[in-house]
Design an enzyme around this catalytic site. Structure first.
Site, PDB file in Angstrom:
ATOM      1  N   TRP A 282      49.934  50.103  40.902  1.00  0.00           N
ATOM      2  CA  TRP A 282      48.507  50.416  41.105  1.00  0.00           C
ATOM      3  C   TRP A 282      47.909  49.509  42.169  1.00  0.00           C
ATOM      4  O   TRP A 282      46.984  49.903  42.890  1.00  0.00           O
ATOM      5  CB  TRP A 282      47.782  50.239  39.773  1.00  0.00           C
ATOM      6  CG  TRP A 282      46.299  50.368  39.811  1.00  0.00           C
ATOM      7  CD1 TRP A 282      45.566  51.528  39.796  1.00  0.00           C
ATOM      8  CD2 TRP A 282      45.331  49.307  39.841  1.00  0.00           C
ATOM      9  NE1 TRP A 282      44.218  51.247  39.809  1.00  0.00           N
ATOM     10  CE2 TRP A 282      44.048  49.897  39.846  1.00  0.00           C
ATOM     11  CE3 TRP A 282      45.434  47.918  39.867  1.00  0.00           C
ATOM     12  CZ2 TRP A 282      42.877  49.137  39.871  1.00  0.00           C
ATOM     13  CZ3 TRP A 282      44.274  47.169  39.891  1.00  0.00           C
ATOM     14  CH2 TRP A 282      43.020  47.775  39.897  1.00  0.00           C
ATOM     15  N   HIS A 283      48.460  48.294  42.311  1.00  0.00           N
ATOM     16  CA  HIS A 283      47.938  47.352  43.298  1.00  0.00           C
ATOM     17  C   HIS A 283      48.371  47.687  44.722  1.00  0.00           C
ATOM     18  O   HIS A 283      47.700  47.262  45.674  1.00  0.00           O
ATOM     19  CB  HIS A 283      48.381  45.927  42.969  1.00  0.00           C
ATOM     20  CG  HIS A 283      47.690  45.339  41.775  1.00  0.00           C
ATOM     21  ND1 HIS A 283      48.111  45.556  40.483  1.00  0.00           N
ATOM     22  CD2 HIS A 283      46.603  44.530  41.688  1.00  0.00           C
ATOM     23  CE1 HIS A 283      47.308  44.913  39.646  1.00  0.00           C
ATOM     24  NE2 HIS A 283      46.385  44.285  40.346  1.00  0.00           N
ATOM     25  N   GLY A 284      49.481  48.385  44.890  1.00  0.00           N
ATOM     26  CA  GLY A 284      49.880  48.692  46.253  1.00  0.00           C
ATOM     27  C   GLY A 284      51.300  49.189  46.376  1.00  0.00           C
ATOM     28  O   GLY A 284      52.120  49.047  45.462  1.00  0.00           O
TER      29      GLY A 284
ATOM     30  N   GLY B 111      51.233  49.154  36.430  1.00  0.00           N
ATOM     31  CA  GLY B 111      50.105  48.293  36.791  1.00  0.00           C
ATOM     32  C   GLY B 111      50.345  47.582  38.105  1.00  0.00           C
ATOM     33  O   GLY B 111      49.422  47.408  38.909  1.00  0.00           O
TER      34      GLY B 111
END
Length: 441
Positions: free
Chosen positions: A293-295, A290
């Site tokens: 997934w943000h970067g 997770g």
């Protein structure tokens, strides 16, 4: 949005024309970011449509596994290239995280038998790239959108009033609180932490906790309101997250659509479900993914790991104590748990916000210096902080009361409120709105 609304409803009785309007609106929003999306998104959506068609047509387990794997590899591969391969030839302003997770719900749900696909190519294209959701969520199951597209309902005045209320609320959250905190303190401190005292840096960290909530929940309100104006209901994404009593409770309140996606499509798919040890390890793995997934940044990995270890600790605590809701037994412990959880989440936000690991350490170093001065904390800034904090903990019944009051008001009263809001925002916000935080993910 007004143009889409005015064009959509006169054509709503003709399903194909209504879907065409939504699809054009979807692609218009993508094209505003970069014209290359007009090739990328339709191509990916088309592949998923035919893979979904194959999943519906085939009963052979091996073929179905191959088809769903192809969908996962294509979508995750596209995200990985756009996110982790910083080449000038492929770099795009949006990395399509929300689109990819939403698109995968279609093929995975069909593979699992949790939903039926659609035979309409137009319906699939409109649903998988539905513009209110794919820029910054909430991540919505494509099957839910398809069902709503196929069962059209007329726009009820109460639904329209609710939609306008949500949009107005979202604009106030974004422009009056999030952007103000960002431009007047948060950005300055995180960019140059050594110029501020420990006390000012700590206030900036608290301010960022409020900024990201009001920015992201503000976008969600606008997205939900915009979708409602088209007769589409999106899932809730926030429920007073800083009132959470532990990290597990936080993820039932914060970015609910992402936490549900990670649970349903990642955590439940990991091996070792019957192993006590793997149940904890899988929580950490899920949250690290997770974070990624943000970067493509180690700070996001650290942020995800912190939440993963927090979730694992909560599960261990509940397993050992045998009281999953122990906090509710004592008002003191309940409020102490809320304070502790908020500060753990806020600590993790430092890594989420800081541009690098060294910058995060610099922020923590300034806080640890214990230097005290509030020279850079102005009166208006303090007022916005207090309003933001208090508004977050407003009882839900107060919010529902104000919503119902607006919805039940005559149309001219609703229009007057919106006009006053627009004038107020125009006078208060002079420099324009900053981009929503989550549109960069």
């Amino acid at each position: 949005m007004v143009g889409i609304f005015l064009l959509y409803w006169p054509l709503a009785r003709v399903r194909a024309l209504a879907l065409a309007v939504i699809l054009l609106a979807n692609y218009f929003f993508y094209a505003k970011w970069d014209l290359r999306y007009l090739a990328l998104i339709p191509a990916a959506s088309t592949c998923d449509f035919f893979l979904g068609w194959g999943l519906q047509a085939s009963k052979i387990p091996l073929i179905r596994r191959v088809l769903v794997t192809a969908s996962i590899v294509m979508n995750i591969g596209m995200l990985a290239v756009l996110r982790y391969v910083p080449l000038s030839t492929v770099a795009l302003p949006l990395t399509l995280s929300f689109y990819v997770f939403q698109a995968l719900t279609y093929t995975i749900d069909i593979y699992r038998g949790d939903a039926k696909g659609t035979k309409s190519y137009l319906t699939h294209l409109a649903a998988v790239s539905f513009f209110p959701t794919t820029l910054a969520g909430p991540i919505t199951r494509v099957s839910s959108l398809i069902d709503q597209f196929e069962k059209r309902k007329p726009l009820d005045p109460a639904v329209g009033g609710r939609a306008l209320f949500l949009i107005g609320m979202g604009l106030m959250k974004k422009l009056l609180i999030a952007d103000y905190l960002s431009s007047n303190l948060v950005n300055r401190v995180f960019d140059f932490p050594t110029l501020y005292t420990g006390a000012e840096t700590l206030v900036a960290v608290y301010a960022y906790a409020l900024q990201i909530y009001y920015d992201f929940s503000g976008y969600t309100d606008i997205a939900m309101g915009s979708a409602l104006l088209l007769g589409i209901k999106l899932p809730a994404n926030f429920n007073r997250p800083y009132a959470a009593e532990n990290i597990a409770d936080f993820w039932r309140r914060w970015h609910i659509s992402l936490s549900n996606w990670l649970r349903d499509y990642l955590y439940f798919s990991l091996p070792g479900k019957r192993s006590k040890i793997f149940s904890y390890v899988n929580l950490i793995i899920t949250m690290v993914v997770g974070g990624m997934w943000h970067g493509a940044n180690w700070n996001f990995v650290i942020w995800g790991a912190l939440h993963g270890f927090g979730l694992a600790f909560v599960r261990l605590w509940h397993t050992q104590s045998g009281k999953p809701k122990a906090a509710a037994s004592s008002p003191f412990w309940r409020y102490a748990s809320i304070v502790l959880t908020f500060h753990y989440v806020t600590f993790a936000w430092i890594f989420f916000r800081a541009p690098s690991f060294d910058a995060a350490l610099a922020v923590l170093g300034r806080i640890a210096s214990l230097s005290i001065s509030f020279a850079n904390i102005s009166g208006p800034l303090l007022l916005v902080l207090v309003i933001g904090a208090l508004a977050h903990y407003v009882p839900k019944k107060w919010y529902d009361w104000s919503l119902n009051l607006y919805v039940e008001a005559p149309f001219y009263a609703q229009a007057a409120v919106l006009a006053l809001l627009a004038l107020g925002l125009q006078n208060v916000v002079q420099s324009g709105a900053a981009p929503f935080i989550y549109t960069r993910f």
